[in-house]
Design a protein around this motif. Structure first.
Motif, short mmCIF file in Angstrom:
data_model
loop_
_atom_site.label_atom_id
_atom_site.label_comp_id
_atom_site.label_asym_id
_atom_site.label_seq_id
_atom_site.Cartn_x
_atom_site.Cartn_y
_atom_site.Cartn_z
N ALA A 158 0.80 -0.98 0.03
CA ALA A 158 -0.03 -0.05 -0.07
C ALA A 158 0.82 1.48 0.02
CB ALA A 158 -0.90 -0.13 1.20
N LYS A 159 1.94 1.33 0.72
CA LYS A 159 2.80 2.41 0.85
C LYS A 159 3.58 2.74 -0.62
CE LYS A 159 3.66 2.60 5.72
NZ LYS A 159 4.30 2.26 6.86
N GLN A 160 4.02 1.61 -1.26
CA GLN A 160 4.33 1.78 -2.31
C GLN A 160 3.74 2.37 -3.58
OE1 GLN A 160 6.80 -1.62 -3.88
NE2 GLN A 160 8.33 -1.28 -2.06
N VAL A 161 2.22 1.64 -3.31
CA VAL A 161 1.38 2.31 -4.42
C VAL A 161 1.13 3.75 -4.05
CG1 VAL A 161 -1.02 2.15 -5.10
CG2 VAL A 161 0.27 0.21 -4.92
N GLN A 162 1.11 3.96 -3.02
CA GLN A 162 0.48 5.54 -2.42
C GLN A 162 1.95 6.14 -3.18
OE1 GLN A 162 0.59 6.10 1.79
NE2 GLN A 162 -0.47 7.99 1.28
N ARG A 163 3.14 5.84 -2.73
CA ARG A 163 4.14 6.67 -2.96
C ARG A 163 4.28 7.01 -4.67
NH1 ARG A 163 8.94 3.82 -1.57
NH2 ARG A 163 7.75 3.77 0.61
N SER A 164 4.06 5.84 -5.42
CA SER A 164 3.87 5.83 -6.88
C SER A 164 2.90 6.69 -7.32
CB SER A 164 3.80 4.53 -7.35
OG SER A 164 2.62 3.85 -7.28
N GLU A 165 2.03 7.20 -6.64
CA GLU A 165 0.75 7.90 -7.29
C GLU A 165 1.02 9.22 -6.42
OE1 GLU A 165 -2.78 5.77 -6.50
OE2 GLU A 165 -2.29 4.27 -8.41
N ALA A 166 1.78 9.72 -5.73
CA ALA A 166 1.88 10.98 -4.95
C ALA A 166 2.34 12.08 -5.95
CB ALA A 166 3.15 10.81 -4.01
#
Length: 154
Positions: A115-123
């Protein structure tokens, strides 16, 4: 090749990591070869060429021992390997299975990392979209000012 900062963004990676955690935490065998994992999980991983590759890309959970001489490469779960071995009925030392709570915690951690990697990739969307809108609004305002000046000029 994926890096630790984006390894969960590969399609199907989270499900592969969760499957690998379960097999290595709850099986009587502490470590598994590629062939053993393919048999146990009934196929190859969806996100990589091999289960050993999945383990290699997720050093936060797995330890991978490369092939050496006659021995095949194998994958083991770090959390299970750090436990003290217990002597079995036949005299062999075996590492105990992980508890269901520990296994669930490892799986929860994998989901959180994903979830954190997805969130970071869409920041970038939260920064770039407002900037584009502001630039377009500024261009529209300047254009409107020029048009109104041109229309008022004799």
């Amino acid at each position: 090749m994926t890096t630790p900062t984006n390894s969960y963004l590969v399609d199907g990676r989270l499900s592969d990591v969760l499957a690998l955690i379960q097999v290595l935490a709850l099986s009587s065998k502490t470590r598994r070869s590629e062939e053993g994992l393919v048999t146990e999980l009934q196929g190859k991983p969806a996100s990589a060429a091999s289960w050993v590759e999945v383990g290699s890309q997720h050093r936060e959970f797995f330890r991978v021992k490369p092939a050496a001489g006659q021995k095949r490469a194998h994958v083991s779960l770090i959390a299970r390997n750090v436990q003290d071995p217990l002597e079995s009925d036949d005299g062999d030392a075996q590492r105990p299975l992980l508890s269901s709570e520990t296994t669930a915690k490892l799986m929860e951690l994998a989901v959180d990392l994903h979830a954190k990697q997805v969130q970071r990739s869409e920041a970038w969307k939260t920064v770039l979209i407002p900037i584009v809108i502001a630039v377009l609004a500024a261009i529209a305002s300047i254009s409107a000012a020029f048009i109104s000046v041109k229309l008022k000029a004799p």
